[in-house]
Write an enzyme that holds these catalytic residues in place. Structure first.
Site, short mmCIF file in Angstrom:
data_model
loop_
_atom_site.label_atom_id
_atom_site.label_comp_id
_atom_site.label_asym_id
_atom_site.label_seq_id
_atom_site.Cartn_x
_atom_site.Cartn_y
_atom_site.Cartn_z
CB CYS A 107 30.13 7.54 43.12
SG CYS A 107 29.55 5.87 43.35
CB CYS B 264 27.26 -2.32 47.29
SG CYS B 264 25.54 -2.30 46.76
CD GLU C 51 19.14 2.43 45.14
OE1 GLU C 51 20.18 1.93 44.68
OE2 GLU C 51 18.13 2.63 44.43
CG LEU D 176 22.31 -8.65 37.55
CD1 LEU D 176 21.04 -8.72 38.37
CD2 LEU D 176 22.05 -9.15 36.13
CG HIS D 177 27.31 -5.29 40.38
ND1 HIS D 177 27.71 -4.66 39.23
CD2 HIS D 177 26.93 -4.30 41.23
CE1 HIS D 177 27.57 -3.35 39.36
NE2 HIS D 177 27.10 -3.10 40.56
CB CYS E 15 29.84 0.87 46.80
SG CYS E 15 29.33 2.54 46.43
CB CYS F 224 27.69 11.02 37.34
SG CYS F 224 27.44 9.72 38.54
CG ASN G 159 37.59 2.65 40.37
OD1 ASN G 159 38.68 2.66 40.93
ND2 ASN G 159 37.19 3.61 39.56
CD GLU H 134 32.85 11.93 45.60
OE1 GLU H 134 32.93 11.26 44.55
OE2 GLU H 134 33.36 11.59 46.67
CB CYS I 148 24.61 4.77 50.12
SG CYS I 148 23.57 3.52 49.32
N1 SAH Z 1 22.89 3.10 44.24
C1 SAH Z 1 22.75 3.07 42.82
C2 SAH Z 1 23.49 4.16 42.09
C3 SAH Z 1 24.85 4.55 42.58
S1 SAH Z 1 26.21 3.49 42.24
C4 SAH Z 1 23.13 1.71 42.30
O1 SAH Z 1 23.54 0.86 43.08
O2 SAH Z 1 22.97 1.46 41.11
C5 SAH Z 1 26.46 3.56 40.50
C6 SAH Z 1 27.06 2.29 39.93
O3 SAH Z 1 28.44 2.16 40.30
C7 SAH Z 1 26.39 1.02 40.41
O4 SAH Z 1 26.26 0.14 39.35
C8 SAH Z 1 27.37 0.51 41.44
O5 SAH Z 1 27.19 -0.85 41.69
C9 SAH Z 1 28.68 0.85 40.78
N2 SAH Z 1 29.84 0.90 41.66
C10 SAH Z 1 29.94 1.34 42.92
N3 SAH Z 1 31.19 1.22 43.38
C11 SAH Z 1 31.91 0.70 42.37
C12 SAH Z 1 33.28 0.36 42.24
N4 SAH Z 1 34.14 0.51 43.23
N5 SAH Z 1 33.69 -0.16 41.05
C13 SAH Z 1 32.81 -0.31 40.04
N6 SAH Z 1 31.51 0.01 40.10
C14 SAH Z 1 31.06 0.50 41.27
#
Ligand code: SAH
Length: 354
Positions: free
Chosen positions: A335, A118, A162, A217-218, A121, A107, A292, A94, A114
């Protein structure tokens, strides 16, 4: 597709020059071919009208140009466009184009799937299928731009995958995409987001590229971060944060931090306090994003008022934070969601056929 063919659209200018020299051709041919591939997004050698026929025949025999087809396209009310691209091997990725006042930002995906795991995700739910080549990452920019009929001026590497887990291909992509002989998108207009692979962050610092590094970071402590992101077990905060500080020192570039807000999990005032402490003195910027919700994930988004409270609390503690404007929520632009939908649709079709 022949696996043994040279993926010519994934070669850097230098690599292409060496290859063209090995064919006994003059050096300027490499420049011509690079421009055909990356400035004019040629999808076949026959289109290269200023290249001699004999060389074209040789290239056709030895090389392939990596292309994408548009499997699906969705346009949001806010102008955001999401593409589901199909690769020649059938896999889907995507890309999302967002309209900002300063230009179009794409993007891009860096991998098919991946392996970071996480919990919130969609991209990681079925693991890693394969990394993308440099040419496949670049092609997302060219195909989207061509399809829209508009220039794309900014890139964020925040799509599926990633990027630092596909380090060499991503670096090749960055060289290709920023070349004045290609689409010439400068490093200042490129952001790369990582979940926090410390050795690669250290390596990237040494490249001194001038792009913007974002860290997902989250969470402000290991217990919470490990519960959301398994990568934190490998590289906990006491390794990640010093690597970030060292990155800033080496490159002179400020890091930005992504913080996706999950109701009742990481959105408390205590979390804000811990986060401020963690980032103290870095001049860092924090992007707050209400999470999301994706299928199969236990998380729900913090409500807007709470996100705002969190932002204000950070502000009072000296940390600059903004709430990320959510674009394309009506077209499942987070994504990995569209790719998953497509996989489910294909599976359903297979079952119906049986
Ligand atoms: N792997 C990389 C880049 C792809 S994800 C990374 O982890 O940074 C891009 C961003 O979207 C990251 O900050 C990821 O944590 C966030 N992300 C993924 N799924 C998400 C969701 N469901 N809601 C909000 N942010 C999300």
């Amino acid at each position: 597709m022949n696996e043994l063919r040279i993926k010519i659209s994934s070669l850097t200018e230098q690599e292409l020059a060496e290859y063209i020299r090995s064919l006994g051709q003059p050096a300027f041919r490499a420049g011509q071919i690079f421009r055909w591939l990356h400035q004019r997004a040629a999808s076949e050698f026959a289109a290269m009208t200023d290249i001699p026929k004999t060389l074209i025949a040789q290239l056709e025999e030895q090389c392939e140009i990596e292309t994408l087809s548009v499997a699906r396209k969705q346009v949001s009310k806010d102008g955001t466009v999401k593409y589901l691209f199909r690769l020649p091997d059938g896999n889907c990725i995507e890309s999302v184009v967002m309209r900002y006042h300063y230009g179009n930002t794409i993007c891009v995906s860096s991998e098919v799937g991946c392996r970071m795991g996480c919990r919130f995700c969609a991209s990681t739910q079925n693991g890693l299928v394969r990394p993308l080549t440099a040419g496949e990452i670049a092609r997302q920019v060219y195909t989207a731009s061509e399809e829209l009929g508009e220039r794309i001026s900014h890139i964020v590497m925040m799509g599926i995958g990633e990027p630092l887990d596909n380090y060499d291909n991503v670096l090749r992509f960055l060289q290709i995409i920023s070349s004045p002989n290609g689409v010439n998108i400068g490093m200042r207009n490129i952001s790369l987001s990582t979940c926090g692979l410390v050795p690669q962050i250290n390596r990237l610092a040494q490249e001194k590229l001038g792009l913007t590094l974002s860290i997902s970071l989250h969470a402000p402590n290991n217990r919470l971060r490990s519960s959301m992101m398994p990568v934190n077990d490998a590289f906990p905060l006491e390794q990640l944060m010093p690597a970030c500080r060292a990155y800033q020192k080496t490159t002179g570039r400020r890091i930005s931090f992504e913080y996706s807000m999950v109701k009742g999990v990481n959105d408390t005032s205590e979390c804000a306090q811990q986060l401020a402490k963690l980032l103290r003195g870095m001049g860092a910027h924090v992007n707050l994003i209400p999470i999301n919700p994706v299928d199969g994930s236990p998380y729900t988004a913090s409500d807007a008022a709470n996100v705002e409270r969190f932002r204000e609390r950070l502000g009072k503690l000296g940390i600059n934070a903004t709430v990320r404007r959510r674009l394309g929520t009506d077209i499942s632009a987070a994504c990995g969601q569209l790719r998953q939908e497509e996989a489910r649709r294909e599976q359903q079709q297979d079952e119906n056929r049986r």
